[in-house]
Design a protein around this motif. Structure first.
Motif, PDB file in Angstrom:
ATOM      1  N   GLU A  66     -26.458  33.223  15.381  1.00 31.99           N
ATOM      2  CA  GLU A  66     -25.517  32.991  16.549  1.00 31.99           C
ATOM      3  C   GLU A  66     -24.771  31.758  16.417  1.00 31.99           C
ATOM      4  N   ALA A  67     -25.146  30.802  15.978  1.00 33.08           N
ATOM      5  CA  ALA A  67     -24.286  29.525  15.613  1.00 33.08           C
ATOM      6  C   ALA A  67     -23.027  29.805  14.823  1.00 33.08           C
ATOM      7  N   PHE A  68     -23.200  30.274  13.767  1.00 30.63           N
ATOM      8  CA  PHE A  68     -22.246  31.075  12.756  1.00 30.63           C
ATOM      9  C   PHE A  68     -21.248  31.704  13.455  1.00 30.63           C
ATOM     10  N   LEU A  69     -21.650  32.912  14.228  1.00 29.80           N
ATOM     11  CA  LEU A  69     -20.835  33.771  14.768  1.00 29.80           C
ATOM     12  C   LEU A  69     -19.873  32.988  15.862  1.00 29.80           C
ATOM     13  N   THR A  70     -20.666  32.067  16.543  1.00 31.38           N
ATOM     14  CA  THR A  70     -19.838  31.115  17.625  1.00 31.38           C
ATOM     15  C   THR A  70     -18.479  30.528  17.060  1.00 31.38           C
ATOM     16  N   GLU A  71     -19.015  29.848  16.047  1.00 33.40           N
ATOM     17  CA  GLU A  71     -17.997  29.087  15.238  1.00 33.40           C
ATOM     18  C   GLU A  71     -16.867  30.096  14.671  1.00 33.40           C
ATOM     19  N   LYS A  72     -17.199  31.237  14.075  1.00 34.25           N
ATOM     20  CA  LYS A  72     -16.349  32.227  13.654  1.00 34.25           C
ATOM     21  C   LYS A  72     -15.319  32.649  14.636  1.00 34.25           C
ATOM     22  N   TRP A  73     -16.061  33.010  15.761  1.00 38.78           N
ATOM     23  CA  TRP A  73     -15.028  33.501  16.458  1.00 38.78           C
ATOM     24  C   TRP A  73     -14.122  32.203  17.478  1.00 38.78           C
ATOM     25  N   GLU A  74     -14.528  31.227  17.332  1.00 39.99           N
ATOM     26  CA  GLU A  74     -13.654  30.112  17.852  1.00 39.99           C
ATOM     27  C   GLU A  74     -12.385  29.825  17.049  1.00 39.99           C
ATOM     28  N   ARG A  75     -12.554  30.405  15.576  1.00 39.82           N
ATOM     29  CA  ARG A  75     -11.572  30.198  14.823  1.00 39.82           C
ATOM     30  C   ARG A  75     -10.826  31.381  14.654  1.00 39.82           C
ATOM     31  N   GLU A  76     -11.427  32.407  14.536  1.00 42.61           N
ATOM     32  CA  GLU A  76     -10.677  34.000  14.198  1.00 42.61           C
ATOM     33  C   GLU A  76     -10.415  34.648  15.705  1.00 42.61           C
ATOM     34  N   LEU A  77      -9.112  33.946  16.057  1.00 42.72           N
ATOM     35  CA  LEU A  77      -8.899  34.669  17.416  1.00 42.72           C
ATOM     36  C   LEU A  77      -8.459  36.121  17.445  1.00 42.72           C
ATOM     37  N   ASP A  78      -8.516  36.687  18.519  1.00 41.78           N
ATOM     38  CA  ASP A  78      -8.378  38.058  18.860  1.00 41.78           C
ATOM     39  C   ASP A  78      -8.725  39.111  17.752  1.00 41.78           C
ATOM     40  N   TYR A  79      -9.918  38.969  17.221  1.00 40.11           N
ATOM     41  CA  TYR A  79     -10.712  39.327  16.036  1.00 40.11           C
ATOM     42  C   TYR A  79     -10.822  41.041  16.629  1.00 40.11           C
ATOM     43  N   VAL A  80     -10.538  41.780  15.763  1.00 39.46           N
ATOM     44  CA  VAL A  80     -10.760  43.344  15.839  1.00 39.46           C
ATOM     45  C   VAL A  80     -11.166  43.961  14.495  1.00 39.46           C
ATOM     46  N   LEU A  81     -12.278  44.576  14.524  1.00 36.52           N
ATOM     47  CA  LEU A  81     -13.083  45.177  13.360  1.00 36.52           C
ATOM     48  C   LEU A  81     -13.098  46.556  13.309  1.00 36.52           C
ATOM     49  N   ARG A  82     -13.111  47.003  12.105  1.00 39.66           N
ATOM     50  CA  ARG A  82     -13.249  48.486  11.742  1.00 39.66           C
ATOM     51  C   ARG A  82     -14.359  48.555  10.555  1.00 39.66           C
ATOM     52  N   LYS A  83     -15.446  49.141  10.730  1.00 37.42           N
ATOM     53  CA  LYS A  83     -16.340  49.560   9.724  1.00 37.42           C
ATOM     54  C   LYS A  83     -16.434  50.897   9.239  1.00 37.42           C
ATOM     55  N   GLN A  84     -16.609  51.085   8.059  1.00 42.31           N
ATOM     56  CA  GLN A  84     -16.712  52.509   7.772  1.00 42.31           C
ATOM     57  C   GLN A  84     -18.136  52.560   6.814  1.00 42.31           C
ATOM     58  N   LEU A  85     -18.797  53.786   6.966  1.00 46.42           N
ATOM     59  CA  LEU A  85     -20.167  54.066   6.226  1.00 46.42           C
ATOM     60  C   LEU A  85     -19.616  54.182   4.728  1.00 46.42           C
ATOM     61  N   TRP A  86     -20.267  53.662   3.783  1.00 46.20           N
ATOM     62  CA  TRP A  86     -20.042  53.681   2.389  1.00 46.20           C
ATOM     63  C   TRP A  86     -21.015  54.574   1.713  1.00 46.20           C
ATOM     64  N   ALA A  87     -22.221  54.188   1.940  1.00 46.11           N
ATOM     65  CA  ALA A  87     -23.512  54.734   1.182  1.00 46.11           C
ATOM     66  C   ALA A  87     -24.842  54.579   2.105  1.00 46.11           C
ATOM     67  N   PHE A  88     -25.861  55.475   1.898  1.00 44.41           N
ATOM     68  CA  PHE A  88     -27.107  55.012   2.715  1.00 44.41           C
ATOM     69  C   PHE A  88     -28.075  55.421   1.813  1.00 44.41           C
ATOM     70  N   HIS A  89     -29.298  54.986   1.953  1.00 43.01           N
ATOM     71  CA  HIS A  89     -30.560  55.384   1.245  1.00 43.01           C
ATOM     72  C   HIS A  89     -31.840  54.732   1.889  1.00 43.01           C
ATOM     73  N   GLN A  90     -32.756  55.608   2.543  1.00 37.80           N
ATOM     74  CA  GLN A  90     -33.974  54.917   3.056  1.00 37.80           C
ATOM     75  C   GLN A  90     -33.731  54.081   4.204  1.00 37.80           C
ATOM     76  N   ASN A  91     -33.822  52.738   4.108  1.00 37.98           N
ATOM     77  CA  ASN A  91     -33.612  51.682   4.934  1.00 37.98           C
ATOM     78  C   ASN A  91     -32.523  50.606   4.531  1.00 37.98           C
ATOM     79  N   ARG A  92     -31.503  51.353   4.051  1.00 35.76           N
ATOM     80  CA  ARG A  92     -30.227  50.665   3.306  1.00 35.76           C
ATOM     81  C   ARG A  92     -29.171  51.367   3.832  1.00 35.76           C
ATOM     82  N   ILE A  93     -28.106  50.486   4.193  1.00 37.04           N
ATOM     83  CA  ILE A  93     -26.717  51.144   4.481  1.00 37.04           C
ATOM     84  C   ILE A  93     -25.668  50.053   3.767  1.00 37.04           C
ATOM     85  N   ALA A  94     -24.524  50.712   3.131  1.00 39.51           N
ATOM     86  CA  ALA A  94     -23.534  49.974   2.550  1.00 39.51           C
ATOM     87  C   ALA A  94     -22.635  50.343   3.332  1.00 39.51           C
TER      88      ALA A  94
END
Length: 159
Positions: A66-94
């Motif tokens: 939480e502390a890391f993300l607070t500092e991140k978004w104070e520095r990285e303004l108007d942040y917009v993200l896109r994620k995409q599934l690459w692979a998965f197996h059992q309890n892991r996702i890339a």
């Protein structure tokens, strides 16, 4: 977050083992949460003792996340993200991802990365490893201008 009738432990659905469908749901939920830029909401998806590598930073536990993300978004303004599934197996996702942001001086950046996620049996992320590179862009090179439109499953371009 919910609990199952026979188990009082909280669950963050979907839970492992993942299928293609549930892995995509997990990835979209992560994208949606990160796009809120709410450190407390994002940190709640991790186990209390979750371990992270984010670039060259190593973190342990929700408080550090939480502390890391607070500092991140104070520095990285108007942040917009896109994620995409690459692979998965059992309890892991890339996943692979791209996000855009600008610094206090007005310089826009696109950050490219890959993450490996590991989940506990209740669906909370217990490990996250992220490798990320930043590329300076001009405002007219931006691709992301807010949350992903409903139904948009566009592939992330390499450049």
């Amino acid at each position: 977050m919910s609990t199952d009738a026979n188990d009082s432990a909280p669950r963050r659905h979907p839970v492992p083992p993942f299928t293609a469908e549930t892995a995509r749901i997990k990835v979209q939920a992560a994208e949606d949460a990160w796009n809120t830029r709410d450190p407390q909401r994002v940190a709640a998806a991790y186990t209390p003792d979750s371990i992270w590598r984010n670039r060259s930073t190593f973190l342990t536990g929700r408080d550090e996340i939480e502390a890391f993300l607070t500092e991140k978004w104070e520095r990285e303004l108007d942040y917009v993200l896109r994620k995409q599934l690459w692979a998965f197996h059992q309890n892991r996702i890339a996943v692979r991802f791209q996000y855009e942001w600008h610094d206090a001086g007005g310089q826009w950046w696109r950050s490219y990365g890959n993450e490996q996620w590991e989940f506990d049996e209740h669906g909370f992320m217990s490990r996250r490893e992220a490798s990320i590179n930043d590329v300076a862009i001009t405002p007219d090179q931006r691709r992301f201008h807010g949350p992903r439109p409903t139904g948009d499953d566009t592939d992330l371009p390499l450049r």
